[in-house]
Design an enzyme around this catalytic site. Structure first.
Site, PDB file in Angstrom:
ATOM      1  N   THR A  32       0.834  -1.203   0.000  1.00 10.11           N
ATOM      2  CA  THR A  32       0.000   0.000   0.000  1.00 10.11           C
ATOM      3  C   THR A  32       0.865   1.249   0.000  1.00 10.11           C
ATOM      4  OG1 THR A  32      -0.039   0.167   2.417  1.00 10.11           O
ATOM      5  CG2 THR A  32      -1.779  -1.146   1.404  1.00 10.11           C
ATOM      6  N   VAL A  63      -9.198   4.559   4.597  1.00 12.06           N
ATOM      7  CA  VAL A  63      -9.753   3.245   4.248  1.00 12.06           C
ATOM      8  C   VAL A  63      -9.014   2.721   3.022  1.00 12.06           C
ATOM      9  CG1 VAL A  63     -11.794   1.950   3.540  1.00 12.06           C
ATOM     10  CG2 VAL A  63     -12.017   3.840   5.174  1.00 12.06           C
ATOM     11  N   LYS A  64      -8.284   1.619   3.231  1.00  9.08           N
ATOM     12  CA  LYS A  64      -7.608   0.985   2.093  1.00  9.08           C
ATOM     13  C   LYS A  64      -7.511  -0.526   2.245  1.00  9.08           C
ATOM     14  CE  LYS A  64      -3.166   2.739   3.880  1.00  9.08           C
ATOM     15  NZ  LYS A  64      -3.285   4.133   4.327  1.00  9.08           N
ATOM     16  N   LYS A 136      -4.360 -13.937  14.949  1.00 11.63           N
ATOM     17  CA  LYS A 136      -5.393 -14.908  15.332  1.00 11.63           C
ATOM     18  C   LYS A 136      -5.263 -16.188  14.520  1.00 11.63           C
ATOM     19  CE  LYS A 136     -10.416 -15.577  15.598  1.00 11.63           C
ATOM     20  NZ  LYS A 136     -11.735 -14.928  15.585  1.00 11.63           N
ATOM     21  N   TYR A 214      18.820 -10.485  38.747  1.00 14.45           N
ATOM     22  CA  TYR A 214      17.843 -11.027  39.691  1.00 14.45           C
ATOM     23  C   TYR A 214      17.131  -9.857  40.343  1.00 14.45           C
ATOM     24  CZ  TYR A 214      21.835 -10.254  42.872  1.00 14.45           C
ATOM     25  OH  TYR A 214      22.895  -9.727  43.543  1.00 14.45           O
ATOM     26  N   HIS A 276      19.704   1.892  50.972  1.00 13.99           N
ATOM     27  CA  HIS A 276      18.442   1.165  51.153  1.00 13.99           C
ATOM     28  C   HIS A 276      17.233   2.105  51.095  1.00 13.99           C
ATOM     29  CE1 HIS A 276      20.791  -2.353  51.892  1.00 13.99           C
ATOM     30  NE2 HIS A 276      21.322  -1.867  52.997  1.00 13.99           N
TER      31      HIS A 276
END
Length: 513
Positions: A32, A63-64, A136, A214, A276
């Site tokens: 496109t 919209v394409k 999907k 960690y 700390h």
């Protein structure tokens, strides 16, 4: 039937060799707009989406690709006879590969002069729809959203074996993370422009900075993520100039140090030492070297293995001081070349560069609890000389008031129950995280020792009983700053008056849990 690939990307990085690689292994290319032009100019035999859909782009390109000839080709299951029959009847060819990345919404809203119209126009609709459809149907469709994956995708496609299904599933997972991230950015943008407060669903997105060795302890896994549109001073956006990778605890402590030094802005050279997540020493001076000298002297024991944050460029004098101590991290707005040469002799010290500028646009503080999150405003509460109320017979002197306001800035960042003993340019004792306030005062006063005589004391919350004030008075403290608001305030005021101490109320507390 010849396989087809649909390519439509905003980020053109690597797209030409990827399309050429697809052609080489027998794919037809559909594309496109700008991507089509780039591919055709490079000699790739790409055809337009419009030639497939027989429908031109409309609404200025909004919209394409939203068309059944595209989405049926993406969603049709190859092992479902009904699906295959429908494709055949309607003369729709499957699409086997989708390479799409989205309009640059994140980059657009990061621009300082972005308009709402520009932001909205950069919300991609067709791209996420194609990505989600292809993801999907990952059992049959390969979907790639990151240009870094192009080479590996070509290798997998060349195999053309059932083993690639697991790989396609990994790509699909990457796509759904990507579109979720994209949608979260949009949702948060709309929350901001509509000034939505406490939405029914809380959606934030973060991008990985690094996997950590960690967490708080070696048996805990950890990773570091950042706000993709975070601005201003932060450890996430800091540039590491030297040293080992940051650890989980390094990041926590460095963030605490940075937040404290930001409290002082750039009005006067200030140095903060943290251990700390609590300040062990804060100093101000006419130079950053002098400020560090005071921060170090405040607690020369606890600073060992700590984090130092400075609000001025690190110069040679300061670098020489820092070099003599074992420090995990030094944070500053900049380092001179000579200072870097001195400090980088130590292989493990981390040097972080970040602007020391408070950014109040980052308004939220988020804390995880088991099964949920707590979200609140960051504590930007400030108190100036005109904001305090004198509660005692004696008013603080000008020097005492300066000391009180200095101590108040520090106590705000000490774990509650919190007590800070200080003079106008240096902390002398810090009592942090105690279960009762008089215990916190005892620790701070013991650390201050004889220097408590003539000093001031700050408390992050009111005194429910006069015992803390009594302890401070006997140590020689001359002035106290606290929120006030206890039913028994008068008891503390009476003790102050008895000893000739000054006490001011801020009307604002600074619990930090």
């Amino acid at each position: 039937m010849k396989k087809r690939a649909l390519i439509s990307v905003s980020d053109k990085t690597g797209v030409i060799p990827f399309a050429q690689g697809l052609e080489k292994i027998g794919f037809d290319i559909i594309s496109t707009g700008g991507t089509l032009k780039v591919l055709q100019e490079a000699g790739v035999q790409a055809q337009s989406v419009a030639s497939v859909t027989q429908f031109d782009e409309i609404l200025g390109g909004r919209v394409k690709t939203l068309h059944p000839y595209i989405h049926a080709g993406l969603l049709a299951r190859r092992d479902d006879p009904t699906h295959q029959n429908e494709l055949q009847v309607r003369e729709i060819a499957p699409i086997d590969v989708v390479a799409v990345n989205l309009y640059p919404f994140k980059e657009t809203i990061a621009k300082p002069d972005v308009t709402e119209a520009d932001a909205i126009e950069n919300i991609d609709i067709g791209g996420p729809t194609m990505l989600r459809a292809a993801a999907k149907n990952f059992r049959d469709v390969t979907v790639v959203v990151n240009p870094h994956d192009y080479e590996e995708v070509l290798e997998q496609l060349a195999k053309d074996s059932k083993e690639t299904v697991a790989y396609r599933k990994q790509l699909a997972a990457k796509v759904f993370r990507h579109t979720a991230n994209y949608d979260a950015l949009i949702a948060n943008y709309f929350n901001e422009i509509t000034e939505e407060q406490d939405p029914n669903t809380y959606t934030k997105t973060y991008e990985k900075v690094q996997s950590l060795r960690y967490g708080e302890n070696p048996h805990q896994h950890a990773a570091f993520y950042k706000d993709p549109n975070g601005k201003g001073a932060s450890i996430a956006n800091a540039t590491q100039l030297h040293g080992k990778e940051l650890s989980y605890n390094n990041i926590q402590d460095a963030n605490a140090a940075l937040e404290i030094v930001l409290e002082f802005g750039d009005a006067q050279p200030t140095a903060v030492a943290v251990k700390h997540m609590n300040p062990c020493g804060v100093g101000m001076g006419s130079t950053i070297s002098e400020a560090f000298t005071k921060a170090y002297a405040a607690d020369s024991t606890s600073i060992f293995g700590g984090i130092v944050a400075l609000n001025r460029e690190v110069d040679v004098a300061t670098a020489k001081q820092l070099k003599e101590i074992f420090l995990e991290i030094v944070i500053a707005p900049s380092f001179t070349e000579e200072a870097l040469a001195i400090l980088t002799v130590k292989p493990n010290i981390r040097l972080l560069q970040t602007p020391i500028e408070m950014n109040q646009s980052d308004k939220e503080k988020v804390v995880s609890v088991v099964g949920g999150l707590l979200v609140q405003d960051r504590d930007f509460g400030e108190v100036t000389a005109k904001d305090v109320t004198v509660a005692t017979e004696r008013k603080p002197t000008e020097q005492e008031l300066a000391s009180l306001l200095f101590a108040w800035k520090v106590v705000k960042h000490v774990k509650s129950n919190a007590i800070v003993v200080a003079n106008e340019q240096q902390t002398l004792g810090v009592g942090a995280g105690q279960m009762n306030r008089v215990g916190a005062a005892a620790i701070a006063l013991e650390q201050a020792g004889g220097k408590a005589n003539g000093a001031v004391l700050a408390s992050d919350a009111f005194f429910p009983m006069p015992d803390t004030v009594e302890t401070a008075a006997k140590a020689g403290v001359k002035a106290i700053i606290q929120p006030g608001g206890s039913k028994r305030d008068q008891d503390s005021i009476d003790v102050c008056n008895q000893y000739g101490m000054a006490m001011v109320f801020t009307g604002m507390r600074h619990f930090k849990h």
